[in-house]
Design a protein around this motif. Structure first.
Motif, PDB file in Angstrom:
ATOM      1  N   PRO A  10       0.818  -1.237   0.000  1.00  0.00           N
ATOM      2  CA  PRO A  10       0.000   0.000   0.000  1.00  0.00           C
ATOM      3  C   PRO A  10       0.846   1.279   0.000  1.00  0.00           C
ATOM      4  N   GLU A  11       1.964   1.267   0.724  1.00  0.00           N
ATOM      5  CA  GLU A  11       2.830   2.446   0.752  1.00  0.00           C
ATOM      6  C   GLU A  11       3.493   2.672  -0.605  1.00  0.00           C
ATOM      7  N   ALA A  12       3.980   1.592  -1.227  1.00  0.00           N
ATOM      8  CA  ALA A  12       4.600   1.706  -2.555  1.00  0.00           C
ATOM      9  C   ALA A  12       3.568   2.176  -3.583  1.00  0.00           C
ATOM     10  N   ALA A  13       2.340   1.688  -3.474  1.00  0.00           N
ATOM     11  CA  ALA A  13       1.270   2.104  -4.392  1.00  0.00           C
ATOM     12  C   ALA A  13       0.966   3.585  -4.217  1.00  0.00           C
ATOM     13  N   GLY A  17       1.340   6.252  -6.993  1.00  0.00           N
ATOM     14  CA  GLY A  17       0.041   6.780  -7.418  1.00  0.00           C
ATOM     15  C   GLY A  17      -0.758   5.788  -8.244  1.00  0.00           C
ATOM     16  N   VAL A  18      -0.652   4.502  -7.885  1.00  0.00           N
ATOM     17  CA  VAL A  18      -1.382   3.452  -8.596  1.00  0.00           C
ATOM     18  C   VAL A  18      -2.212   2.646  -7.603  1.00  0.00           C
ATOM     19  N   LEU A  23      -0.601  -2.868  -8.427  1.00  0.00           N
ATOM     20  CA  LEU A  23       0.831  -2.948  -8.124  1.00  0.00           C
ATOM     21  C   LEU A  23       1.188  -4.350  -7.637  1.00  0.00           C
ATOM     22  N   ARG A  24       0.336  -4.938  -6.807  1.00  0.00           N
ATOM     23  CA  ARG A  24       0.602  -6.292  -6.296  1.00  0.00           C
ATOM     24  C   ARG A  24       0.672  -7.295  -7.451  1.00  0.00           C
ATOM     25  N   ARG A  41       6.256  -7.338   0.592  1.00  0.00           N
ATOM     26  CA  ARG A  41       6.961  -6.060   0.491  1.00  0.00           C
ATOM     27  C   ARG A  41       7.615  -5.912  -0.873  1.00  0.00           C
ATOM     28  N   LEU A  42       8.028  -4.677  -1.166  1.00  0.00           N
ATOM     29  CA  LEU A  42       8.798  -4.359  -2.368  1.00  0.00           C
ATOM     30  C   LEU A  42      10.057  -3.619  -1.947  1.00  0.00           C
TER      31      LEU A  42
END
Length: 113
Positions: A10-13, A17-18, A23-24, A41-42
């Motif tokens: 969720p933080e990376a998304a 801004g996606v 993203l997952r 995680r990413l």
């Protein structure tokens, strides 16, 4: 050795801004997902590479017989159209009729379900 903090999806998304699920799926598809137990995680350095992997290549322009390319290759457009016509004709000839016209009987609408 100081490791970088892994980013939750969720933080990376939010950073990119996606949508989270998009993203997952993209990270799973391209092998960038890091799973430790139930945590997904990413790595921050993988985000740039993931963006490049998801980049859609530019599409080739489509020409019809009415439009001729600017470089003057009308023969290419014509040969493509001719090949398409030949293929369509071959398909028409090779397909068999599903019922013969002699056996066809009209069905009154009141008898249909």
């Amino acid at each position: 050795m100081m490791a970088e903090r892994l980013l939750p999806i969720p933080e990376a998304a939010r950073i990119l801004g996606v949508p989270t699920e998009s993203l997952r799926r993209a990270a799973d598809c391209h092998g960038k997902t890091i799973r430790i137990g139930r945590a997904v995680r990413l790595h921050p350095k993988d985000l740039e590479e993931l963006i490049e992997l998801c980049r859609v290549p530019q599409k080739e322009p489509v020409f019809t017989s009415a439009k001729i390319p600017a470089n003057g290759s009308s023969s290419t457009a014509r040969s493509s159209a001719e090949r398409a016509r030949q293929t369509a004709e071959r398909l028409r000839r090779s397909s068999r009729a599903t019922s013969s016209t002699e056996d066809a009987q009209p069905v009154p609408l009141s008898l249909t379900r």
